[in-house]
Motif scaffolding. Structure first.
Motif, short mmCIF file in Angstrom:
data_model
loop_
_atom_site.label_atom_id
_atom_site.label_comp_id
_atom_site.label_asym_id
_atom_site.label_seq_id
_atom_site.Cartn_x
_atom_site.Cartn_y
_atom_site.Cartn_z
N TYR A 285 -11.50 -7.51 -5.28
CA TYR A 285 -10.34 -7.80 -5.17
C TYR A 285 -9.84 -8.71 -3.94
O TYR A 285 -10.44 -8.47 -3.04
N ALA A 311 -2.57 -5.30 -5.54
CA ALA A 311 -1.87 -4.88 -6.53
C ALA A 311 -2.71 -5.15 -7.81
O ALA A 311 -2.58 -4.09 -8.74
N MET A 312 -3.41 -6.11 -8.01
CA MET A 312 -4.35 -6.27 -9.15
C MET A 312 -5.22 -5.01 -9.30
O MET A 312 -5.54 -4.64 -10.20
N LEU A 314 -4.67 -2.09 -8.39
CA LEU A 314 -3.98 -0.78 -8.71
C LEU A 314 -4.03 -0.83 -10.07
O LEU A 314 -4.34 0.33 -10.66
N ARG A 315 -3.55 -1.96 -10.70
CA ARG A 315 -3.60 -2.02 -12.14
C ARG A 315 -4.68 -1.97 -12.80
O ARG A 315 -4.79 -1.47 -13.86
N GLU A 321 -0.11 1.20 -13.09
CA GLU A 321 0.73 -0.08 -13.48
C GLU A 321 2.05 -0.09 -12.78
O GLU A 321 2.43 -0.95 -12.16
N ALA A 324 1.48 -1.05 -9.28
CA ALA A 324 1.31 -2.49 -8.94
C ALA A 324 2.46 -3.08 -9.29
O ALA A 324 2.82 -4.13 -8.44
N GLU A 328 4.27 -5.85 -6.59
CA GLU A 328 4.95 -7.29 -6.69
C GLU A 328 6.32 -7.57 -6.85
O GLU A 328 7.01 -8.58 -6.45
#
Ligand code: NAD
Length: 365
Positions: A285, A311-312, A314-315, A321, A324, A328
């Protein structure tokens, strides 16, 4: 839950923006009860200075045994020039190739609250929400021959644009998978009027479309797309492109989001990623920007692209979810409260530095 993360800050503003992503990540760990084990490694110019290699073995090992990799950026004038034996970029190119991170997903959103930081008319930015999917391990960046040599008529240089059917198929399938979960439009980018590799790209994409009847496939030449993405950006949903085209288009698309510093990315070895925690592959990432030597060390870099990249992670890598989305939403909140780093503040009002932007986002988790 417990996760191990390789952190590779790199050069220039890389360490500055990574610190802020780590700050926010730690708050997520505390608030949601997760343990993030961070292990730092050298990459790029700073690694060359210390070890002679752009990716020392310890960093390579760290990457392959981690559950996710958080990366800043590499490069700078100190390591530039045609005669440099080892280039900082060799480090990240090796990570991508070794871990087969062929699918680079770059989300582009038009943020209403910072529409004034884009030179594009605000009405064109309404409803901009696209994913640019860049093929990351083939094409001009990796294909051989790739060299420079002397001839009696001067210097020559060659890079090779080669794609196999298999390489095209796997990235285009990721595009269809992503589009089938969104607005169901896949735009495939090529230069099929001139390039043989593009004609193959278009042919393979068309063949695969039979497997995804619910997704509309459209083809566009890269030069036309570079106009349309600014004239009518809200038309696009998922855009799939080979390595070089994807690199250039996504930098151009950053204008829609206000700054290069706003855009995150995920580099995956497949999609949907394997989030079975017993068998997690090391996806990477990173913000889409480079090491920005012109502003490095001044504490003014925008850390949002890196925070959104985290955050990407984490998701997509950890299946977290809610966590993340929390990151955001915190970013959107801070922007709508009016806080700006200087790159997204055209009239220099409400400007905060890199650390303060990280603090503000962390405080809203
Ligand atoms: P760059 O993305 O580093 O910078 C382009 C412009 O955008 C600069 O004016 C810079 O100040 C600005 N910018 C970039 N990120 C910003 C941020 N977070 N906040 C505010 N402003 C930001 O691209 P470049 O100048 O073409 O390249 C600089 C170095 O980065 C080169 O050595 C290049 O090879 C390297 N690079 C590395 C990567 C990577 O590591 N993935 C990617 C691109 C470029």
């Amino acid at each position: 839950m417990e996760f191990s993360i390789a952190v590779l800050p790199g050069d220039g503003i890389g360490p500055e923006v990574i610190s802020e992503a780590v700050k926010v990540l730690k708050v997520i760990g505390t608030r949601f009860g997760h343990e993030f084990n961070l292990q730092y490694g050298l990459i790029g110019g700073s690694a060359i200075d210390e070890t002679g290699s752009a990716l020392p073995d310890e960093s390579a090992n760290l990457c392959s045994k981690s559950d996710g990799i958080l990366y800043g950026a590499v490069g700078g004038p100190k390591w530039d020039g045609p005669d440099i034996p080892v280039r900082p970029e060799d480090g990240i190119l090796t990570v991508r190739k070794t871990l087969d991170l062929f699918a680079n997903i770059r989300p582009v959103k038009g943020y209403r609250s910072i529409a004034d930081s884009s030179p594009i008319k605000p009405e064109l930015l309404e409803n901009v929400d696209m994913l640019i999917l860049r093929e990351l391990t083939g094409g001009l960046y990796f294909s051989k021959p790739k060299k420079r040599w002397e001839t009696s008529r001067g210097r020559r240089g060659v890079d090779t644009l080669r794609y196999s059917e298999e390489e095209i198929e796997r990235i285009v399938r990721v595009g269809f998978e992503l589009a089938s979960r969104r607005k169901k439009l896949l735009t495939s980018v090529d230069k099929a009027n001139v390039l043989e590799s593009s004609r193959l790209w278009r042919e393979v994409a068309t063949e695969i479309s039979d497997d995804y009847p619910d997704v509309e496939l459209e083809h566009i030449y890269v030069d036309n797309l570079s106009v349309q993405i600014i004239r009518n950006p809200s038309h696009y949903d998922v855009i799939v492109a080979e390595n070089t085209f994807g690199d250039i288009i996504s930098d151009e698309a950053a204008v829609l989001a206000g700054s290069l510093g706003m855009l995150p990315s995920a580099s995956l070895s497949g999609y949907p990623p394997d989030i079975d925690t017993n068998n997690m592959s090391s996806n990477l990432y990173e913000p889409i920007h480079g090491s920005a030597p012109d502003i490095a060390g001044q504490g003014i870099a925008n850390p949002i692209g890196t925070i959104l990249s985290m955050a990407m992670m984490l998701r997509l890598s950890f299946g977290l979810e809610d966590e993340a989305s929390n990151v955001e939403i915190s970013v959107e909140q801070v922007l709508s409260e009016g806080y700006r780093t200087s790159d997204i503040s055209p009239n220099n009002s409400n400007v905060v530095n890199t650390q303060k932007m990280g603090d503000l986002i962390a405080m809203r988790i």
